[in-house]
Design a protein around this motif. Sequence first.
Motif, PDB file in Angstrom:
ATOM      1  N   PHE A  39       0.806  -1.224   0.000  1.00 31.72           N
ATOM      2  CA  PHE A  39       0.000   0.000   0.000  1.00 31.72           C
ATOM      3  C   PHE A  39       0.837   1.272   0.000  1.00 31.72           C
ATOM      4  CE2 PHE A  39      -2.809  -3.249   1.767  1.00 31.72           C
ATOM      5  CZ  PHE A  39      -3.970  -3.042   1.023  1.00 31.72           C
ATOM      6  N   HIS A  40       2.179   1.134   0.037  1.00 33.89           N
ATOM      7  CA  HIS A  40       3.096   2.274  -0.015  1.00 33.89           C
ATOM      8  C   HIS A  40       2.796   3.304   1.080  1.00 33.89           C
ATOM      9  CE1 HIS A  40       4.471   0.648  -3.822  1.00 33.89           C
ATOM     10  NE2 HIS A  40       3.218   0.607  -4.239  1.00 33.89           N
ATOM     11  N   MET A  41       2.489   2.784   2.285  1.00 33.13           N
ATOM     12  CA  MET A  41       2.217   3.665   3.416  1.00 33.13           C
ATOM     13  C   MET A  41       3.526   4.057   4.091  1.00 33.13           C
ATOM     14  SD  MET A  41      -1.279   1.901   4.901  1.00 33.13           S
ATOM     15  CE  MET A  41      -1.720   3.304   5.901  1.00 33.13           C
ATOM     16  N   GLY A  42       3.480   5.068   4.954  1.00 33.07           N
ATOM     17  CA  GLY A  42       4.689   5.638   5.513  1.00 33.07           C
ATOM     18  C   GLY A  42       4.941   5.297   6.969  1.00 33.07           C
ATOM     19  N   ILE A  43       5.703   6.172   7.636  1.00 42.14           N
ATOM     20  CA  ILE A  43       6.228   5.890   8.958  1.00 42.14           C
ATOM     21  C   ILE A  43       5.149   5.838  10.041  1.00 42.14           C
ATOM     22  CG2 ILE A  43       6.728   8.326   9.417  1.00 42.14           C
ATOM     23  CD1 ILE A  43       9.270   7.387  10.864  1.00 42.14           C
ATOM     24  N   ILE A  44       4.098   6.638   9.913  1.00 41.06           N
ATOM     25  CA  ILE A  44       3.035   6.638  10.923  1.00 41.06           C
ATOM     26  C   ILE A  44       2.362   5.270  10.985  1.00 41.06           C
ATOM     27  CG2 ILE A  44       0.821   7.635  11.601  1.00 41.06           C
ATOM     28  CD1 ILE A  44       3.149   9.504  12.019  1.00 41.06           C
ATOM     29  N   ALA A  45       2.110   4.665   9.838  1.00 41.53           N
ATOM     30  CA  ALA A  45       1.497   3.333   9.805  1.00 41.53           C
ATOM     31  C   ALA A  45       2.386   2.306  10.497  1.00 41.53           C
ATOM     32  CB  ALA A  45       1.230   2.916   8.358  1.00 41.53           C
ATOM     33  N   ILE A  46       3.689   2.421  10.305  1.00 39.81           N
ATOM     34  CA  ILE A  46       4.631   1.496  10.943  1.00 39.81           C
ATOM     35  C   ILE A  46       4.605   1.669  12.459  1.00 39.81           C
ATOM     36  CG2 ILE A  46       7.065   0.898  11.191  1.00 39.81           C
ATOM     37  CD1 ILE A  46       5.886  -0.052   8.584  1.00 39.81           C
ATOM     38  N   PHE A  47       4.579   2.913  12.917  1.00 37.48           N
ATOM     39  CA  PHE A  47       4.528   3.170  14.359  1.00 37.48           C
ATOM     40  C   PHE A  47       3.263   2.560  14.979  1.00 37.48           C
ATOM     41  CE2 PHE A  47       7.518   6.923  15.410  1.00 37.48           C
ATOM     42  CZ  PHE A  47       8.499   6.393  14.588  1.00 37.48           C
ATOM     43  N   CYS A  48       2.136   2.740  14.322  1.00 36.64           N
ATOM     44  CA  CYS A  48       0.868   2.193  14.832  1.00 36.64           C
ATOM     45  C   CYS A  48       0.900   0.669  14.851  1.00 36.64           C
ATOM     46  CB  CYS A  48      -0.296   2.685  13.977  1.00 36.64           C
ATOM     47  SG  CYS A  48      -0.634   4.461  14.124  1.00 36.64           S
ATOM     48  N   LEU A  49       1.539   0.078  13.865  1.00 38.69           N
ATOM     49  CA  LEU A  49       1.645  -1.378  13.799  1.00 38.69           C
ATOM     50  C   LEU A  49       2.390  -1.932  15.008  1.00 38.69           C
ATOM     51  CD1 LEU A  49       1.093  -3.874  11.986  1.00 38.69           C
ATOM     52  CD2 LEU A  49       3.364  -3.501  10.977  1.00 38.69           C
ATOM     53  N   VAL A  50       3.431  -1.223  15.442  1.00 34.43           N
ATOM     54  CA  VAL A  50       4.202  -1.640  16.623  1.00 34.43           C
ATOM     55  C   VAL A  50       3.318  -1.663  17.868  1.00 34.43           C
ATOM     56  CG1 VAL A  50       6.084  -0.984  18.171  1.00 34.43           C
ATOM     57  CG2 VAL A  50       6.410  -0.851  15.697  1.00 34.43           C
ATOM     58  N   VAL A  51       2.453  -0.663  18.028  1.00 34.44           N
ATOM     59  CA  VAL A  51       1.553  -0.603  19.189  1.00 34.44           C
ATOM     60  C   VAL A  51       0.580  -1.777  19.177  1.00 34.44           C
ATOM     61  CG1 VAL A  51      -0.211   0.762  20.384  1.00 34.44           C
ATOM     62  CG2 VAL A  51       1.720   1.910  19.284  1.00 34.44           C
ATOM     63  N   ILE A  52       0.040  -2.100  18.018  1.00 36.06           N
ATOM     64  CA  ILE A  52      -0.901  -3.222  17.905  1.00 36.06           C
ATOM     65  C   ILE A  52      -0.211  -4.524  18.281  1.00 36.06           C
ATOM     66  CG2 ILE A  52      -2.301  -4.565  16.285  1.00 36.06           C
ATOM     67  CD1 ILE A  52      -2.731  -1.942  14.710  1.00 36.06           C
ATOM     68  N   ASP A  53       1.002  -4.723  17.801  1.00 31.68           N
ATOM     69  CA  ASP A  53       1.766  -5.935  18.122  1.00 31.68           C
ATOM     70  C   ASP A  53       1.998  -6.068  19.619  1.00 31.68           C
ATOM     71  OD1 ASP A  53       3.776  -8.085  17.988  1.00 31.68           O
ATOM     72  OD2 ASP A  53       5.218  -6.459  18.330  1.00 31.68           O
ATOM     73  N   GLU A  54       2.486  -4.995  20.256  1.00 28.84           N
ATOM     74  CA  GLU A  54       2.762  -5.047  21.699  1.00 28.84           C
ATOM     75  C   GLU A  54       1.490  -5.316  22.501  1.00 28.84           C
ATOM     76  OE1 GLU A  54       5.568  -4.954  23.284  1.00 28.84           O
ATOM     77  OE2 GLU A  54       7.026  -4.152  21.861  1.00 28.84           O
ATOM     78  N   THR A  55       0.372  -4.729  22.082  1.00 29.56           N
ATOM     79  CA  THR A  55      -0.891  -4.898  22.809  1.00 29.56           C
ATOM     80  C   THR A  55      -1.398  -6.335  22.734  1.00 29.56           C
ATOM     81  OG1 THR A  55      -1.483  -2.588  22.353  1.00 29.56           O
ATOM     82  CG2 THR A  55      -3.267  -4.074  23.012  1.00 29.56           C
ATOM     83  N   LEU A  56      -1.354  -6.919  21.560  1.00 27.64           N
ATOM     84  CA  LEU A  56      -1.802  -8.303  21.401  1.00 27.64           C
ATOM     85  C   LEU A  56      -0.982  -9.245  22.281  1.00 27.64           C
ATOM     86  CD1 LEU A  56      -2.362  -8.527  17.516  1.00 27.64           C
ATOM     87  CD2 LEU A  56      -4.112  -8.607  19.308  1.00 27.64           C
ATOM     88  N   ARG A  57       0.331  -9.070  22.266  1.00 28.20           N
ATOM     89  CA  ARG A  57       1.187  -9.956  23.060  1.00 28.20           C
ATOM     90  C   ARG A  57       1.029  -9.704  24.563  1.00 28.20           C
ATOM     91  NH1 ARG A  57       6.191  -9.143  22.676  1.00 28.20           N
ATOM     92  NH2 ARG A  57       6.260  -7.282  21.364  1.00 28.20           N
ATOM     93  N   CYS A  58       0.766  -8.460  24.934  1.00 29.95           N
ATOM     94  CA  CYS A  58       0.551  -8.146  26.351  1.00 29.95           C
ATOM     95  C   CYS A  58      -0.663  -8.902  26.897  1.00 29.95           C
ATOM     96  CB  CYS A  58       0.368  -6.642  26.517  1.00 29.95           C
ATOM     97  SG  CYS A  58       0.075  -6.105  28.213  1.00 29.95           S
TER      98      CYS A  58
END
Length: 443
Positions: free
Chosen positions: A406-425
């Motif tokens: 989708f050629h998305m930028g840095i904000i999308a990557i930052f949000c993805l990190v939060v989703i990952d940490e939350t699921l594992r938490c």
Amino acid sequence: MKSYIKKILAIAIPIMLSNLISQLQMLIDRVFIGKLSLECMSAVGNASTPLWTTMSTMFSLTTGATIIVSQAYGASEHDKARNTLASLFKYNNVLGFVLFLFWLLCPQIAFRMMGVDESIIGMSIDYAHYFAPIFILTGIGASVSCMLQVCQKTHIMIWYGVSRSLLNIALDYILIFGNFGFPAMGVKGAALATTLAELLGDIIVLLYVIISKNLILKPTLGQILKSKLKPYLKTVKFGVPTACEDFAWNFGNIYLIAMLNKVSIEAAGIHSIVFGVELIAVVLIGSIGTATLTLSGYETGRKNVKGVWDVVKSSILLSWGISVINLIIFMIIPTQILGLFTKDTAVIAAAPIFLLIVGIDLFPKSGNIIFGSGIRGYGEPSWMLKTQLFGTAFIILFSSILVLGFHMGIIAIFCLVVIDETLRCLINFWKLRYIYVNKRSVS
């Protein structure tokens, strides 16, 4: 819970202060590098991520020794604890020397796999060459750290942090910019300053260990020289899941940088700055996690199932308090924070959203640190590897889709990190609760 909070802080505060001083030193290091150019910042960000991944993986291997030694200490099996530490001191250094050779001779292998841009890869390789000697010190440093944590004598780490950080800042000023008649070494100077400062800090801690007479578990030189390989292999067996987990997390982070390199060189530089700022809070919470692991192992050795649960509850309260303070600071002065590291007006203008996202990220991230320490303290180190493998696969898959598809930028990557940490938490909390309930029913 009050008594556990005191015990946690007694172990964590010296480590916390040492790590905080070190992180402030690293931030100043980045401020100096940022004054050179954003390209230099990107080069250091690309180089330092795999270097610190390698170092943290080695420290994670020592987690197995911390579990075994703390459980033996809790069960009053002091000879077993000393024998384990002696073996750790002897054999941990071989691995450190191997890692030194790799980063000295062939760092370009890692950087090309990461997709580092040709315009900055030379600077990244230079940084690795000057940083590599640190790995010779890492083996003994990890061993000493384990012993001090279990003996609850971590106050020397404050002096370690102060001495190495002050020297690092002074050497940065001299070597990066070429002050006081020295040549301006740029990125190479930053790495050399870190290496020399680390040497000073390690010498101070090692002298303390040699001179100190109140380290009840300290092995003698004779015990270290005569120690067998078997106890070390046992610690490695316990530590491998944690090391693999740590490597998997860092591999996911390296992959994110590779994706950001595809977005732009500037995106990788922004990631280096923002997550460098977040790292200050992470190392504070990590210090609480270290105390959680040590006390959880001790209570497990005493067969005190509820004690482990109380340690975790106390630790999560402390870590989330740090997260709240950090988020408030990020919300009040975001532009001033990023303005320290770059003059790029577009980056500074976007500071509030960058720092808001990583501030939110601290809550699930701290949960993973504390819940994971409790799970390991119960004697189940392999669980966290499973959830981290899930998280790494999640990051690789969806960052690839977001950037390449989708050629998305840095904000999308930052949000993805939060989703990952939350699921594992959430998953790790469920596991910790499950272990606690089962162990209580058995006892």
